[in-house]
Design a protein around this motif. Structure first.
Motif, PDB file in Angstrom:
ATOM      1  N   ARG A  59      28.837  30.830 -20.495  1.00 33.30           N
ATOM      2  CA  ARG A  59      28.504  31.546 -21.729  1.00 33.30           C
ATOM      3  C   ARG A  59      27.662  30.651 -22.656  1.00 33.30           C
ATOM      4  O   ARG A  59      26.744  31.105 -23.322  1.00 33.30           O
ATOM      5  CB  ARG A  59      29.798  31.976 -22.407  1.00 33.30           C
ATOM      6  CG  ARG A  59      29.622  32.708 -23.728  1.00 33.30           C
ATOM      7  CD  ARG A  59      29.097  34.109 -23.561  1.00 33.30           C
ATOM      8  NE  ARG A  59      29.277  34.867 -24.798  1.00 33.30           N
ATOM      9  CZ  ARG A  59      28.849  36.091 -24.992  1.00 33.30           C
ATOM     10  NH1 ARG A  59      28.199  36.725 -24.024  1.00 33.30           N
ATOM     11  NH2 ARG A  59      29.051  36.713 -26.130  1.00 33.30           N
ATOM     12  N   GLU A  60      27.998  29.365 -22.669  1.00 34.41           N
ATOM     13  CA  GLU A  60      27.263  28.422 -23.518  1.00 34.41           C
ATOM     14  C   GLU A  60      25.796  28.349 -23.110  1.00 34.41           C
ATOM     15  O   GLU A  60      24.894  28.412 -23.967  1.00 34.41           O
ATOM     16  CB  GLU A  60      27.915  27.034 -23.417  1.00 34.41           C
ATOM     17  CG  GLU A  60      27.395  26.051 -24.439  1.00 34.41           C
ATOM     18  CD  GLU A  60      28.154  24.727 -24.403  1.00 34.41           C
ATOM     19  OE1 GLU A  60      27.508  23.708 -24.632  1.00 34.41           O
ATOM     20  OE2 GLU A  60      29.373  24.730 -24.136  1.00 34.41           O
ATOM     21  N   ASP A  61      25.548  28.248 -21.802  1.00 37.34           N
ATOM     22  CA  ASP A  61      24.154  28.210 -21.311  1.00 37.34           C
ATOM     23  C   ASP A  61      23.428  29.508 -21.659  1.00 37.34           C
ATOM     24  O   ASP A  61      22.261  29.504 -22.045  1.00 37.34           O
ATOM     25  CB  ASP A  61      24.120  28.002 -19.790  1.00 37.34           C
ATOM     26  CG  ASP A  61      24.482  26.577 -19.397  1.00 37.34           C
ATOM     27  OD1 ASP A  61      24.577  25.720 -20.303  1.00 37.34           O
ATOM     28  OD2 ASP A  61      24.678  26.324 -18.194  1.00 37.34           O
ATOM     29  N   TYR A  62      24.143  30.610 -21.512  1.00 37.31           N
ATOM     30  CA  TYR A  62      23.554  31.924 -21.787  1.00 37.31           C
ATOM     31  C   TYR A  62      23.159  32.053 -23.263  1.00 37.31           C
ATOM     32  O   TYR A  62      22.035  32.442 -23.592  1.00 37.31           O
ATOM     33  CB  TYR A  62      24.551  33.017 -21.412  1.00 37.31           C
ATOM     34  CG  TYR A  62      24.181  34.381 -21.932  1.00 37.31           C
ATOM     35  CD1 TYR A  62      23.159  35.127 -21.344  1.00 37.31           C
ATOM     36  CD2 TYR A  62      24.850  34.920 -23.039  1.00 37.31           C
ATOM     37  CE1 TYR A  62      22.820  36.384 -21.841  1.00 37.31           C
ATOM     38  CE2 TYR A  62      24.516  36.176 -23.527  1.00 37.31           C
ATOM     39  CZ  TYR A  62      23.496  36.902 -22.925  1.00 37.31           C
ATOM     40  OH  TYR A  62      23.155  38.124 -23.419  1.00 37.31           O
ATOM     41  N   LEU A  63      24.088  31.717 -24.158  1.00 36.27           N
ATOM     42  CA  LEU A  63      23.813  31.860 -25.591  1.00 36.27           C
ATOM     43  C   LEU A  63      22.693  30.921 -26.029  1.00 36.27           C
ATOM     44  O   LEU A  63      21.860  31.280 -26.874  1.00 36.27           O
ATOM     45  CB  LEU A  63      25.076  31.596 -26.413  1.00 36.27           C
ATOM     46  CG  LEU A  63      26.207  32.624 -26.259  1.00 36.27           C
ATOM     47  CD1 LEU A  63      27.424  32.217 -27.075  1.00 36.27           C
ATOM     48  CD2 LEU A  63      25.741  34.024 -26.652  1.00 36.27           C
ATOM     49  N   THR A  64      22.656  29.744 -25.436  1.00 32.57           N
ATOM     50  CA  THR A  64      21.603  28.778 -25.772  1.00 32.57           C
ATOM     51  C   THR A  64      20.240  29.315 -25.328  1.00 32.57           C
ATOM     52  O   THR A  64      19.260  29.251 -26.076  1.00 32.57           O
ATOM     53  CB  THR A  64      21.887  27.414 -25.114  1.00 32.57           C
ATOM     54  OG1 THR A  64      23.163  26.956 -25.568  1.00 32.57           O
ATOM     55  CG2 THR A  64      20.822  26.401 -25.476  1.00 32.57           C
ATOM     56  N   LYS A  65      20.195  29.880 -24.115  1.00 30.06           N
ATOM     57  CA  LYS A  65      18.923  30.397 -23.610  1.00 30.06           C
ATOM     58  C   LYS A  65      18.476  31.644 -24.379  1.00 30.06           C
ATOM     59  O   LYS A  65      17.301  31.810 -24.697  1.00 30.06           O
ATOM     60  CB  LYS A  65      19.053  30.725 -22.115  1.00 30.06           C
ATOM     61  CG  LYS A  65      17.750  31.256 -21.518  1.00 30.06           C
ATOM     62  CD  LYS A  65      17.724  31.189 -20.006  1.00 30.06           C
ATOM     63  CE  LYS A  65      16.368  31.676 -19.479  1.00 30.06           C
ATOM     64  NZ  LYS A  65      16.255  31.573 -18.025  1.00 30.06           N
ATOM     65  N   LYS A  66      19.416  32.518 -24.718  1.00 31.20           N
ATOM     66  CA  LYS A  66      19.064  33.803 -25.334  1.00 31.20           C
ATOM     67  C   LYS A  66      18.884  33.716 -26.851  1.00 31.20           C
ATOM     68  O   LYS A  66      18.020  34.380 -27.421  1.00 31.20           O
ATOM     69  CB  LYS A  66      20.119  34.852 -24.991  1.00 31.20           C
ATOM     70  CG  LYS A  66      19.732  36.257 -25.458  1.00 31.20           C
ATOM     71  CD  LYS A  66      20.340  37.345 -24.614  1.00 31.20           C
ATOM     72  CE  LYS A  66      19.820  38.709 -25.031  1.00 31.20           C
ATOM     73  NZ  LYS A  66      20.262  39.782 -24.145  1.00 31.20           N
ATOM     74  N   PHE A  67      19.728  32.928 -27.504  1.00 31.00           N
ATOM     75  CA  PHE A  67      19.709  32.901 -28.968  1.00 31.00           C
ATOM     76  C   PHE A  67      19.315  31.545 -29.567  1.00 31.00           C
ATOM     77  O   PHE A  67      19.251  31.409 -30.779  1.00 31.00           O
ATOM     78  CB  PHE A  67      21.087  33.318 -29.519  1.00 31.00           C
ATOM     79  CG  PHE A  67      21.488  34.704 -29.110  1.00 31.00           C
ATOM     80  CD1 PHE A  67      20.989  35.824 -29.762  1.00 31.00           C
ATOM     81  CD2 PHE A  67      22.371  34.903 -28.055  1.00 31.00           C
ATOM     82  CE1 PHE A  67      21.349  37.108 -29.381  1.00 31.00           C
ATOM     83  CE2 PHE A  67      22.748  36.189 -27.666  1.00 31.00           C
ATOM     84  CZ  PHE A  67      22.233  37.291 -28.329  1.00 31.00           C
ATOM     85  N   GLY A  68      19.100  30.553 -28.704  1.00 28.16           N
ATOM     86  CA  GLY A  68      18.700  29.240 -29.199  1.00 28.16           C
ATOM     87  C   GLY A  68      19.851  28.252 -29.277  1.00 28.16           C
ATOM     88  O   GLY A  68      19.673  27.060 -29.051  1.00 28.16           O
ATOM     89  N   SER A  69      21.038  28.764 -29.594  1.00 27.02           N
ATOM     90  CA  SER A  69      22.236  27.919 -29.650  1.00 27.02           C
ATOM     91  C   SER A  69      23.466  28.807 -29.741  1.00 27.02           C
ATOM     92  O   SER A  69      23.367  29.997 -30.068  1.00 27.02           O
ATOM     93  CB  SER A  69      22.202  26.989 -30.870  1.00 27.02           C
ATOM     94  OG  SER A  69      22.368  27.738 -32.070  1.00 27.02           O
ATOM     95  N   VAL A  70      24.631  28.212 -29.467  1.00 27.59           N
ATOM     96  CA  VAL A  70      25.894  28.942 -29.594  1.00 27.59           C
ATOM     97  C   VAL A  70      26.100  29.339 -31.057  1.00 27.59           C
ATOM     98  O   VAL A  70      26.531  30.447 -31.377  1.00 27.59           O
ATOM     99  CB  VAL A  70      27.082  28.081 -29.085  1.00 27.59           C
ATOM    100  CG1 VAL A  70      28.409  28.772 -29.350  1.00 27.59           C
ATOM    101  CG2 VAL A  70      26.917  27.790 -27.591  1.00 27.59           C
ATOM    102  N   GLU A  71      25.758  28.417 -31.964  1.00 26.87           N
ATOM    103  CA  GLU A  71      25.919  28.672 -33.407  1.00 26.87           C
ATOM    104  C   GLU A  71      25.076  29.861 -33.863  1.00 26.87           C
ATOM    105  O   GLU A  71      25.514  30.660 -34.695  1.00 26.87           O
ATOM    106  CB  GLU A  71      25.524  27.425 -34.213  1.00 26.87           C
ATOM    107  CG  GLU A  71      26.571  26.345 -34.234  1.00 26.87           C
ATOM    108  CD  GLU A  71      27.892  26.800 -34.822  1.00 26.87           C
ATOM    109  OE1 GLU A  71      27.886  27.425 -35.905  1.00 26.87           O
ATOM    110  OE2 GLU A  71      28.936  26.553 -34.192  1.00 26.87           O
ATOM    111  N   ALA A  72      23.867  29.959 -33.321  1.00 29.78           N
ATOM    112  CA  ALA A  72      22.954  31.031 -33.754  1.00 29.78           C
ATOM    113  C   ALA A  72      23.531  32.413 -33.467  1.00 29.78           C
ATOM    114  O   ALA A  72      23.226  33.379 -34.175  1.00 29.78           O
ATOM    115  CB  ALA A  72      21.602  30.872 -33.056  1.00 29.78           C
TER     116      ALA A  72
END
Length: 221
Positions: A59-72
């Motif tokens: 999920r971390e890799d996915y959110l980073t790729k799709k939204f720029g970061s987990v925080e975003a």
């Protein structure tokens, strides 16, 4: 008394799309507002993230790729969690550890359709993912979900290990994309009118009534 022709509604959506989770509840609420209108509801596949490999990714890799970061994603998630809550649905994004490719989920929905249980299958998979943080890349999780709604566990396990209906699901999703559907959920009424987004049930109910009246008037001509 004449019998009304059922209105076909195709719900094009994905199991891991939070607005599709909300949108499924809203179309079902809309149907409850027009109990006199006969409707045939179909669930059609869409791949929100076609680039995710069949085995899934963290999920971390996915959110980073799709939204720029987990925080975003946290700000976006907060709005969706609130919208889901207003529908009586639970979305706990912090529990999701793995982002699945949803080919197998769509296969399960297709197989459940054969016993009239597609809505239940879709709901079960969405609850597992959004509410429970279930790993939809795990064959055991998928088999149990299928068994929960009445499919034969051994049969599903055997079929999941093959490529049965992979091409069909992929083809259906591709067809939706080729018809210009890029945002989901999209509701297609009578194969001619498309409404995109998790719309208000009252608006959907009006559309159901209007299109049903139109197709029945045409049938009577």
């Amino acid at each position: 008394m004449s019998t009304l022709k059922p209105l076909q509604i195709d719900v094009v959506s994905d199991v891991v799309c939070p607005w599709c989770y909300i949108g499924k509840h809203r179309i079902e609420s809309a149907l409850a507002l027009v109990p006199d209108v006969p409707v045939k509801l179909n669930f059609r596949p869409f791949f929100l993230n076609p680039w995710v490999p069949r085995e899934g990714i963290s999920r971390e890799d996915y959110l980073t790729k799709k939204f720029g970061s987990v925080e975003a994603y946290k700000g976006i998630a907060g709005r969706v969690v609130a919208a889901a809550g207003e529908e009586g649905l639970v979305y706990r994004p912090e529990l999701v550890a793995r982002q699945p490719n949803t080919t197998d989920c769509h296969r399960l929905i297709l197989w459940a359709e054969a016993i009239g249980k597609a809505p239940e299958m879709k709901q079960r998979l969405m609850e597992l993912y959004f509410r429970d943080g279930g790993d939809l890349t795990d064959a055991n999780v998928l088999v149990q979900a299928a068994a929960d709604i009445g499919l034969d566990a051994d049969d599903v396990r055997r079929r999941l290990a093959t490529d049965e209906d992979v091409a069909r699901v992929s083809g259906d999703a591709q067809e939706a994309a080729e018809k210009g559907i890029s945002g989901v959920p999209t509701y297609v009424f009578a194969q001619k009118y498309a409404v995109s987004g998790a719309q208000d049930p009252n608006m959907l109910a009006r559309a159901i009534r209007e299109v049903s009246a139109e197709i029945n008037a045409q049938a009577a001509e």
